[in-house]
Design a protein around this motif. Sequence first.
Motif, PDB file in Angstrom:
ATOM      1  N   LEU A 178      62.393  20.238   8.401  1.00 57.15           N
ATOM      2  CA  LEU A 178      62.164  21.451   8.194  1.00 57.15           C
ATOM      3  C   LEU A 178      62.889  22.252   9.183  1.00 57.15           C
ATOM      4  O   LEU A 178      62.736  23.635   9.267  1.00 57.15           O
ATOM      5  CB  LEU A 178      60.577  21.736   8.311  1.00 57.15           C
ATOM      6  N   GLY A 227      65.823  20.202   3.185  1.00 57.33           N
ATOM      7  CA  GLY A 227      65.843  20.716   1.931  1.00 57.33           C
ATOM      8  C   GLY A 227      67.436  20.593   1.519  1.00 57.33           C
ATOM      9  O   GLY A 227      67.417  20.225   0.069  1.00 57.33           O
ATOM     10  N   SER A 285      60.167  23.299   0.457  1.00 62.97           N
ATOM     11  CA  SER A 285      60.531  23.505   2.283  1.00 62.97           C
ATOM     12  C   SER A 285      60.920  25.014   2.501  1.00 62.97           C
ATOM     13  O   SER A 285      59.998  25.847   2.467  1.00 62.97           O
ATOM     14  CB  SER A 285      61.314  22.614   2.866  1.00 62.97           C
ATOM     15  N   ASP A 300      53.779  22.468  -0.861  1.00 61.59           N
ATOM     16  CA  ASP A 300      54.587  22.871   0.390  1.00 61.59           C
ATOM     17  C   ASP A 300      54.313  21.892   1.476  1.00 61.59           C
ATOM     18  O   ASP A 300      53.371  21.525   1.948  1.00 61.59           O
ATOM     19  CB  ASP A 300      53.653  24.243   0.804  1.00 61.59           C
ATOM     20  N   LEU A 301      55.593  21.620   1.927  1.00 62.14           N
ATOM     21  CA  LEU A 301      55.688  20.796   3.131  1.00 62.14           C
ATOM     22  C   LEU A 301      55.671  21.374   4.530  1.00 62.14           C
ATOM     23  O   LEU A 301      55.906  20.874   5.516  1.00 62.14           O
ATOM     24  CB  LEU A 301      57.008  20.052   3.065  1.00 62.14           C
ATOM     25  N   GLY A 302      55.574  22.710   4.531  1.00 59.03           N
ATOM     26  CA  GLY A 302      55.986  23.551   5.677  1.00 59.03           C
ATOM     27  C   GLY A 302      54.912  23.345   6.977  1.00 59.03           C
ATOM     28  O   GLY A 302      55.204  23.507   7.891  1.00 59.03           O
ATOM     29  N   THR A 330      66.232  25.033   5.172  1.00 55.02           N
ATOM     30  CA  THR A 330      66.161  23.781   5.807  1.00 55.02           C
ATOM     31  C   THR A 330      66.885  22.731   5.774  1.00 55.02           C
ATOM     32  O   THR A 330      67.682  22.535   4.389  1.00 55.02           O
ATOM     33  CB  THR A 330      64.741  23.270   5.761  1.00 55.02           C
ATOM     34  N   TYR A 338      58.372  19.580  -4.477  1.00 56.27           N
ATOM     35  CA  TYR A 338      58.113  19.777  -3.129  1.00 56.27           C
ATOM     36  C   TYR A 338      58.891  21.130  -2.651  1.00 56.27           C
ATOM     37  O   TYR A 338      60.034  21.383  -3.266  1.00 56.27           O
ATOM     38  CB  TYR A 338      58.712  18.588  -2.184  1.00 56.27           C
TER      39      TYR A 338
END
Lengths: 163, 286
Positions: B74, B113, B31, B52-54, B110, B29
């Motif tokens: 995030l 993260g 962030s 991508d978790l954005g 983040t 993953y």
Amino acid sequence: MSAPVPLALTVNGVEVARAVAPRTTLADFLRLDLELTGTHTGCEMGACGACLVMMDGVPVHSCLVLAVQAEGAVIETVEGLSERGAIAELQQAFHQRNALQCGFCTPGVLVNAHALLEHGGVPTREDIRDALSGNYCRCTGYEAIVDAIETTARLRAGAEGQP
Amino acid sequence: MKARAFSYVRSETLADAYAAFAQAGDASYISGGQSLVPALALRLQAPELLVDLGAVAEMHGVTLDGDMLRIGGLTRHAQMLTEPLIARHAPLLAQAAPHVAHPAIRNRGTLGGSVALADPASEFPAMMLAMDARMEIFGAAGTRLVPADAYFQDLYQTALEPGEILVALHVPSVGPRHRWAFDELTRRRGDYAMVGAGLQGLFEEDGRIEHIRIAFFSVAATPVRVKSVEAALAGRKIDAALIAHVQGLIDAELDPAEDEHLPPAMRLHLARVLLGRLLQTVSSPT
């Protein structure tokens, strides 16, 4: 796998659409795809600060952002800042104070200095040093860089104070 | 210094991200990417797929629900310094934030993260321990909350199972009787700390400590609480004698590893100094 990904973003006021390999950093995208070589790549691991660009209004290490992560973002490089005159006084002050020698770190330093001075007012020398704590310069010993930024801040504050 | 090629997918929901990760087998993953991108560039990590978790909505935003502050994973480090809800309800994070890396890194990195990576030298994971935070984790069985005390397990090992996502951090709000303090000892501004610590405690009106949590980082494979110190402080009022007494407990609590740049004896010395400074700071109201 690892097929190019469509990417659309704004760079120095121009809308750009390209397909990029996912592993491409924003720094390499700017330098190699857009030929904006003012952004320098030094360490490529977020330590030296030569690759700083403005991303959605704040300075970021373009070597620590994948180009695909910049989808929809507004990017401004040192070329953009220079061309629209946003850092003209900084550039003049750097010249006058000898705040660069080889110039490799200078684009990143200018981007960070621009971001700091956008807050307005006159930062203390300690504030300036803190803001630049992620920028390596191997030539100047930093003193002249801090001088140049402080001089520019005073100049702007003085100009604003006039009727 | 260039990453190995990988595929990329941007997920908009936790379920989509989890499914993409599971299907790939060898995925990571991303962030903010401020630890992951250099690891990719150095080829310390070379996943086949980056998820991508954005764009995951549940991982954005800071909200207060009763006495619990929910900070989306995030939320960027820089927001610890600008978000009014964090300043009011989780001030220890705001106090730690200026010590985390450099300003430009804080614009991208983040909170989720940092806590998911659980670097033992990082500030925010230790603050989760000091604040008694709960980690909101999304996995195969849905969402669960894991207390910080059960979350940090070993070097870079947390309660997160492969493919699970750290969605948000839940932090108990501080009240008028809370006091807190953060500090760290570094060789240069923005460097990793030689030793760092944060504490947060509930104090009686007369200045006696009701209970306190003290978390150190850069001293072990995980951030650690010094529980014998916490116990010795409970019910007591901070004075020079008490500080000296609990400083004497540090050697039995911490067991730093050999390090060619920083011998264990020096790290313990620095931990005692830091503990003394932090307790001095909270000996009067924050």
